[in-house]
Motif scaffolding. Structure first.
Motif, PDB file in Angstrom:
ATOM      1  N   GLN A 121     -51.835  17.430  63.275  1.00 28.73           N
ATOM      2  CA  GLN A 121     -53.227  17.335  63.719  1.00 28.73           C
ATOM      3  C   GLN A 121     -54.033  18.606  63.428  1.00 28.73           C
ATOM      4  OE1 GLN A 121     -54.500  14.413  64.890  1.00 28.73           O
ATOM      5  NE2 GLN A 121     -52.492  13.575  64.461  1.00 28.73           N
ATOM      6  N   GLY A 122     -53.581  19.378  62.467  1.00 28.33           N
ATOM      7  CA  GLY A 122     -54.305  20.586  62.081  1.00 28.33           C
ATOM      8  C   GLY A 122     -53.746  21.861  62.669  1.00 28.33           C
ATOM      9  N   VAL A 123     -52.811  21.752  63.607  1.00 27.25           N
ATOM     10  CA  VAL A 123     -52.246  22.944  64.246  1.00 27.25           C
ATOM     11  C   VAL A 123     -51.506  23.811  63.234  1.00 27.25           C
ATOM     12  CG1 VAL A 123     -50.481  23.727  65.883  1.00 27.25           C
ATOM     13  CG2 VAL A 123     -52.161  21.996  66.567  1.00 27.25           C
ATOM     14  N   LEU A 124     -50.810  23.178  62.280  1.00 26.67           N
ATOM     15  CA  LEU A 124     -50.052  23.950  61.289  1.00 26.67           C
ATOM     16  C   LEU A 124     -50.943  24.625  60.248  1.00 26.67           C
ATOM     17  CD1 LEU A 124     -46.988  21.576  60.840  1.00 26.67           C
ATOM     18  CD2 LEU A 124     -46.924  23.933  61.682  1.00 26.67           C
ATOM     19  N   SER A 125     -52.243  24.388  60.316  1.00 31.14           N
ATOM     20  CA  SER A 125     -53.157  25.138  59.441  1.00 31.14           C
ATOM     21  C   SER A 125     -53.316  26.570  59.926  1.00 31.14           C
ATOM     22  CB  SER A 125     -54.533  24.465  59.413  1.00 31.14           C
ATOM     23  OG  SER A 125     -55.202  24.634  60.658  1.00 31.14           O
ATOM     24  N   GLY A 126     -52.901  26.813  61.173  1.00 28.83           N
ATOM     25  CA  GLY A 126     -52.985  28.163  61.729  1.00 28.83           C
ATOM     26  C   GLY A 126     -54.333  28.541  62.296  1.00 28.83           C
ATOM     27  N   LYS A 127     -55.284  27.583  62.307  1.00 30.05           N
ATOM     28  CA  LYS A 127     -56.631  27.945  62.775  1.00 30.05           C
ATOM     29  C   LYS A 127     -56.746  28.016  64.292  1.00 30.05           C
ATOM     30  CE  LYS A 127     -58.386  23.189  62.347  1.00 30.05           C
ATOM     31  NZ  LYS A 127     -59.345  22.340  61.588  1.00 30.05           N
ATOM     32  N   TYR A 128     -55.755  27.473  65.005  1.00 32.21           N
ATOM     33  CA  TYR A 128     -55.770  27.537  66.459  1.00 32.21           C
ATOM     34  C   TYR A 128     -54.900  28.717  66.890  1.00 32.21           C
ATOM     35  CZ  TYR A 128     -57.626  22.825  65.959  1.00 32.21           C
ATOM     36  OH  TYR A 128     -58.391  21.741  65.614  1.00 32.21           O
TER      37      TYR A 128
END
Length: 334
Positions: free
Chosen positions: A210-217
């Protein structure tokens, strides 16, 4: 862009598929959605995944309109049936013969197409005899409305039972669509071995968790404005399970690994799922065209064994591996 076979079939699909869950018809405007589809085509993606339940049919409509004018034979179009659609009455959900037959006709109308390449059972239906479901799918294949049949989030036992019935009916299930990422590995112990045995591939969703592995959080900091975690139309709910401080802290340990490979963290996440040979394709969505161009750079990446081990060590105990997490609703929800 590289291609892989879908299960034990002769169908080749791009190893990165453009999916439009949570975006088309809901989170982004139709003109931006169309730009994203065109960016996918420009990047070499020819495989597209949607479902009738996404934005209650609007996602299929947007995708069909965006692909209008493209050579149909050069595309691989996937859609799904199970979740409630339309006015969401008692027969507007599930895998009954009635809902499947009406579902494929509705999807083809919204997509403005004569057939889909892959028609998928979006979940397992405990309220309909599996024999009825498989017979309906077989009739759809024979009618030429779908070329192949797949499922989504079925357990190993359900895959075995479904495949046995499908073969008796004269066709085969070629794929399963589960959630799979470096943080969510529940299919590895049972579903993947069963799929290899049965000649089925994984069409995985949420390779970036859900986008967590993009590192932006970042741990201890509020979610970026405009991100999925701040979306009140469903995005915040779907990502909530990964918004844990320990998870976010461990994800940041992947930065040097991505840098060593010359990848962005999102590209590392997609490349990671593609290291599993049973994965035919990773579903990737986008809310901006430039995201598509970045995501496709994960195609063809080979991660050395020592870095795969380093990823495991970095994520540690925050990885979910419980096979029981593969499940479908016990009853239909209208």
């Amino acid at each position: 862009m590289e291609y892989r076979y879908l299960g034990r079939s002769g169908l080749k699909i791009t190893e990165i598929t453009y999916g439009n869950w949570l975006t088309h018809g809901s989170q982004v405007e139709n003109d931006v959605a169309t730009e994203c589809v065109r960016a996918a085509l420009d990047a070499g993606i020819t495989t597209f995944d949607t479902a009738d339940a996404y934005a209650n049919g609007a996602a299929e409509e947007v995708l069909g309109a965006a692909l209008k004018g493209q050579r149909r034979e050069s595309l691989e179009i996937f859609t799904k049936v199970y979740w409630p659609v339309g006015p969401k009455g008692p027969n507007d959900t599930g895998l009954s013969r009635k809902h499947i037959m009406e579902g494929i006709n509705g999807s083809l109308r919204r997509l403005q197409m004569d057939y889909v390449d892959l028609y998928q059972a979006h979940r397992f239906d405990y309220e309909t005899p599996l024999e009825e479901t498989i017979a309906a799918f077989g009739d759809i294949v024979r009618a030429g409305k779908a070329l192949y049949i797949g499922v989504s989030e079925w357990t190993a036992d359900q895959l075995r039972e479904g495949q046995a019935l499908a073969r008796q009916a004269g066709f085969s299930l070629v794929s399963n669509q589960p959630q799979y990422s470096a943080l969510w590995r529940v299919i590895e112990a049972e579903v993947v071995p069963a799929s290899i045995e049965l000649g089925m591939s994984q069409v995985v969703w949420s390779p970036m968790a859900q986008g967590v592995l993009s590192g932006k959080y970042l741990p201890g900091q509020p979610a970026p404005a405009g991100s999925r975690a701040t979306d009140e139309h469903g995005g915040a709910r779907t990502i909530s399970g990964f918004m844990d401080e320990a998870v976010l802290a461990n994800v940041q340990k992947l930065r040097p690994i991505a840098a060593e490979l010359g990848l962005e963290m999102s590209q590392l996440a997609i490349a990671w799922v593609l290291q599993n040979e049973n994965v035919a394709t990773a579903l990737v969505g986008a809310s901006r065209p430039e995201q598509v161009a970045e995501n496709v750079k994960a195609s063809g990446v080979k991660i050395p064994a020592e870095l795969m081990t380093a990823i495991d060590e970095a994520l540690g105990s925050t990885v979910e591996r419980d096979p029981a997490k593969t499940e479908s609703p016990a009853t239909r929800v209208a």
